[in-house]
Design a protein around this motif. Sequence first.
Motif, PDB file in Angstrom:
ATOM      1  N   GLY A 247       0.831  -1.185   0.000  1.00  7.35           N
ATOM      2  CA  GLY A 247       0.000   0.000   0.000  1.00  7.35           C
ATOM      3  C   GLY A 247       0.868   1.236   0.000  1.00  7.35           C
ATOM      4  N   ASN A 248       0.315   2.314  -0.477  1.00  7.41           N
ATOM      5  CA  ASN A 248       1.030   3.589  -0.498  1.00  7.41           C
ATOM      6  C   ASN A 248       0.858   4.241   0.877  1.00  7.41           C
ATOM      7  N   THR A 249       1.309   3.512   1.886  1.00  5.59           N
ATOM      8  CA  THR A 249       1.038   3.821   3.290  1.00  5.59           C
ATOM      9  C   THR A 249       2.330   3.749   4.100  1.00  5.59           C
ATOM     10  N   VAL A 250       2.472   4.657   5.061  1.00  5.63           N
ATOM     11  CA  VAL A 250       3.646   4.696   5.928  1.00  5.63           C
ATOM     12  C   VAL A 250       3.223   4.425   7.367  1.00  5.63           C
ATOM     13  N   PHE A 251       4.035   3.658   8.094  1.00  8.97           N
ATOM     14  CA  PHE A 251       3.782   3.444   9.516  1.00  8.97           C
ATOM     15  C   PHE A 251       5.042   3.744  10.312  1.00  8.97           C
ATOM     16  N   ALA A 252       4.850   4.138  11.561  1.00 10.09           N
ATOM     17  CA  ALA A 252       5.962   4.403  12.471  1.00 10.09           C
ATOM     18  C   ALA A 252       5.590   3.900  13.853  1.00 10.09           C
ATOM     19  N   PHE A 253       6.585   3.416  14.606  1.00  8.51           N
ATOM     20  CA  PHE A 253       6.365   2.880  15.942  1.00  8.51           C
ATOM     21  C   PHE A 253       6.973   3.809  16.988  1.00  8.51           C
ATOM     22  N   ALA A 254       6.313   3.899  18.140  1.00 10.16           N
ATOM     23  CA  ALA A 254       6.848   4.647  19.278  1.00 10.16           C
ATOM     24  C   ALA A 254       6.320   4.024  20.566  1.00 10.16           C
ATOM     25  N   TYR A 255       7.114   4.065  21.620  1.00  9.48           N
ATOM     26  CA  TYR A 255       6.654   3.544  22.906  1.00  9.48           C
ATOM     27  C   TYR A 255       5.680   4.502  23.583  1.00  9.48           C
ATOM     28  N   ASP A 256       5.816   5.805  23.261  1.00  9.42           N
ATOM     29  CA  ASP A 256       5.001   6.845  23.893  1.00  9.42           C
ATOM     30  C   ASP A 256       4.029   7.427  22.864  1.00  9.42           C
ATOM     31  N   GLU A 257       2.735   7.350  23.159  1.00  8.88           N
ATOM     32  CA  GLU A 257       1.720   7.853  22.233  1.00  8.88           C
ATOM     33  C   GLU A 257       1.894   9.350  21.964  1.00  8.88           C
ATOM     34  N   ASP A 258       2.331  10.103  22.977  1.00  4.87           N
ATOM     35  CA  ASP A 258       2.499  11.548  22.816  1.00  4.87           C
ATOM     36  C   ASP A 258       3.559  11.896  21.782  1.00  4.87           C
ATOM     37  N   VAL A 259       4.536  11.037  21.607  1.00  2.00           N
ATOM     38  CA  VAL A 259       5.565  11.264  20.578  1.00  2.00           C
ATOM     39  C   VAL A 259       4.908  11.359  19.202  1.00  2.00           C
ATOM     40  N   LEU A 260       3.951  10.483  18.942  1.00  3.36           N
ATOM     41  CA  LEU A 260       3.246  10.488  17.657  1.00  3.36           C
ATOM     42  C   LEU A 260       2.300  11.685  17.566  1.00  3.36           C
ATOM     43  N   LYS A 261       1.640  12.006  18.665  1.00  2.00           N
ATOM     44  CA  LYS A 261       0.703  13.135  18.669  1.00  2.00           C
ATOM     45  C   LYS A 261       1.402  14.460  18.396  1.00  2.00           C
ATOM     46  N   ASN A 262       2.658  14.566  18.817  1.00  2.00           N
ATOM     47  CA  ASN A 262       3.381  15.826  18.689  1.00  2.00           C
ATOM     48  C   ASN A 262       4.114  15.989  17.353  1.00  2.00           C
ATOM     49  N   LEU A 263       4.015  14.994  16.481  1.00  2.00           N
ATOM     50  CA  LEU A 263       4.654  15.095  15.174  1.00  2.00           C
ATOM     51  C   LEU A 263       3.889  16.057  14.267  1.00  2.00           C
ATOM     52  N   ASN A 264       4.595  16.667  13.372  1.00  2.00           N
ATOM     53  CA  ASN A 264       3.984  17.599  12.418  1.00  2.00           C
ATOM     54  C   ASN A 264       3.569  16.841  11.150  1.00  2.00           C
ATOM     55  N   VAL A 265       2.575  15.973  11.308  1.00  2.00           N
ATOM     56  CA  VAL A 265       2.070  15.170  10.190  1.00  2.00           C
ATOM     57  C   VAL A 265       0.563  15.342  10.112  1.00  2.00           C
ATOM     58  N   GLU A 266       0.104  15.929   9.044  1.00  5.40           N
ATOM     59  CA  GLU A 266      -1.329  16.156   8.870  1.00  5.40           C
ATOM     60  C   GLU A 266      -2.059  14.829   8.659  1.00  5.40           C
ATOM     61  N   ASN A 267      -3.199  14.686   9.320  1.00  3.99           N
ATOM     62  CA  ASN A 267      -4.046  13.489   9.196  1.00  3.99           C
ATOM     63  C   ASN A 267      -3.323  12.202   9.598  1.00  3.99           C
ATOM     64  N   LEU A 268      -2.461  12.301  10.611  1.00  4.11           N
ATOM     65  CA  LEU A 268      -1.794  11.107  11.112  1.00  4.11           C
ATOM     66  C   LEU A 268      -2.756  10.324  12.009  1.00  4.11           C
ATOM     67  N   ASN A 269      -2.906   9.046  11.719  1.00  8.34           N
ATOM     68  CA  ASN A 269      -3.744   8.171  12.543  1.00  8.34           C
ATOM     69  C   ASN A 269      -2.858   7.463  13.570  1.00  8.34           C
ATOM     70  N   ILE A 270      -3.356   7.343  14.785  1.00 10.86           N
ATOM     71  CA  ILE A 270      -2.595   6.681  15.841  1.00 10.86           C
ATOM     72  C   ILE A 270      -3.356   5.460  16.327  1.00 10.86           C
ATOM     73  N   ASP A 271      -2.672   4.341  16.314  1.00  9.42           N
ATOM     74  CA  ASP A 271      -3.262   3.067  16.694  1.00  9.42           C
ATOM     75  C   ASP A 271      -2.357   2.405  17.737  1.00  9.42           C
ATOM     76  N   GLU A 272      -2.695   1.210  18.116  1.00  4.53           N
ATOM     77  CA  GLU A 272      -1.920   0.473  19.102  1.00  4.53           C
ATOM     78  C   GLU A 272      -1.738  -0.953  18.623  1.00  4.53           C
ATOM     79  N   LEU A 273      -0.582  -1.536  18.909  1.00  5.60           N
ATOM     80  CA  LEU A 273      -0.360  -2.916  18.529  1.00  5.60           C
ATOM     81  C   LEU A 273      -1.393  -3.801  19.220  1.00  5.60           C
ATOM     82  N   ASN A 274      -2.028  -4.674  18.457  1.00  5.89           N
ATOM     83  CA  ASN A 274      -3.112  -5.511  18.972  1.00  5.89           C
ATOM     84  C   ASN A 274      -2.550  -6.841  19.473  1.00  5.89           C
ATOM     85  N   ASN A 275      -2.504  -6.996  20.793  1.00  7.70           N
ATOM     86  CA  ASN A 275      -2.011  -8.229  21.398  1.00  7.70           C
ATOM     87  C   ASN A 275      -3.150  -9.162  21.808  1.00  7.70           C
ATOM     88  N   ILE A 276      -4.365  -8.847  21.367  1.00  8.74           N
ATOM     89  CA  ILE A 276      -5.548  -9.656  21.734  1.00  8.74           C
ATOM     90  C   ILE A 276      -5.983 -10.555  20.582  1.00  8.74           C
TER      91      ILE A 276
END
Length: 281
Positions: A247-276
């Motif tokens: 897919g023409n899609t990019v993903f990035a991992f971080a231990y802290d959700e706030d790290v992703l929230k503070n990035l300067n990326v328009e329309n960035l979606n934040i999810d969590e690894l599903n261990n269930i």
Amino acid sequence: MSNSVFVPGHITGFFTIENHEIKLKKGSCGAGFLLSKGVKTTISPCDKLIIDVNQGDSTVIDEVLSILEIDANFKITQDIQLPIGAGFGTSAASALSLTLALNEFLNLGYSEELCGQIAHMAEVNLGGGLGDVIAQTGKGLVLRTKPGAPGIGEIKSFNEKVFIGWKTFGGIETSSVISNPHQKEVITSAGEKYVGLFEDEPTLENFLDFSQNFSRDIGLMSDEVKNLIDYFNSSSDILGSSMAMLGNTVFAFAYDEDVLKNLNVENLNIDELNNIGIVYD
């Protein structure tokens, strides 16, 4: 009485293409991860057959119903929570959640493994993903060590506590890539290298490094994808970033959700690894 089944979305980081004349043995080896969003299918009593899908069409549903040879009245409602055709395994999640939900609603008595094989068959028939179904029966990070449908292929799961930021710029036609002989050769050659290395040392860091190396090796990365990966990797708090396959899609991992929230990326979606994994409701 209604019943629902949720199947998580799945993003592949690197993979091989494993063709076989027997459809249930056709598939891929590789590594990917499950998301907290996915596809939820609900089956409800109804006096006629009604199909209600919140995005896309009923192609996958029609294929599953055809394989099962079901001629009955009920309502199928699908909530597809991720973009279609952009590397999230939505068609596989659609097929698997539907098969599992129908199995319960109609008391078919099939095992979860057999339901997975039916969903895999639907995927292969439609020219979609080659390894999403079996991966979606796992949890967290998923390594596909043997190709094929559930019960034939083999996987290993690794749980991690990590957040995922993703952004999609659109889709890549999976069938056009996996049916191209040259592209298949390039993908499988690179994929075999990284699958072998990851099997030897299956760490989160290696998954992210190998995914990025693989995406660059196979040459499917658009400029916008490359630029966003470079931006993610410029942050020392980002664990790694790569391109979703396919897919023409990019993903990035971080231990802290706030790290992703503070990035300067328009329309960035934040999810969590599903261990269930799969959830029955």
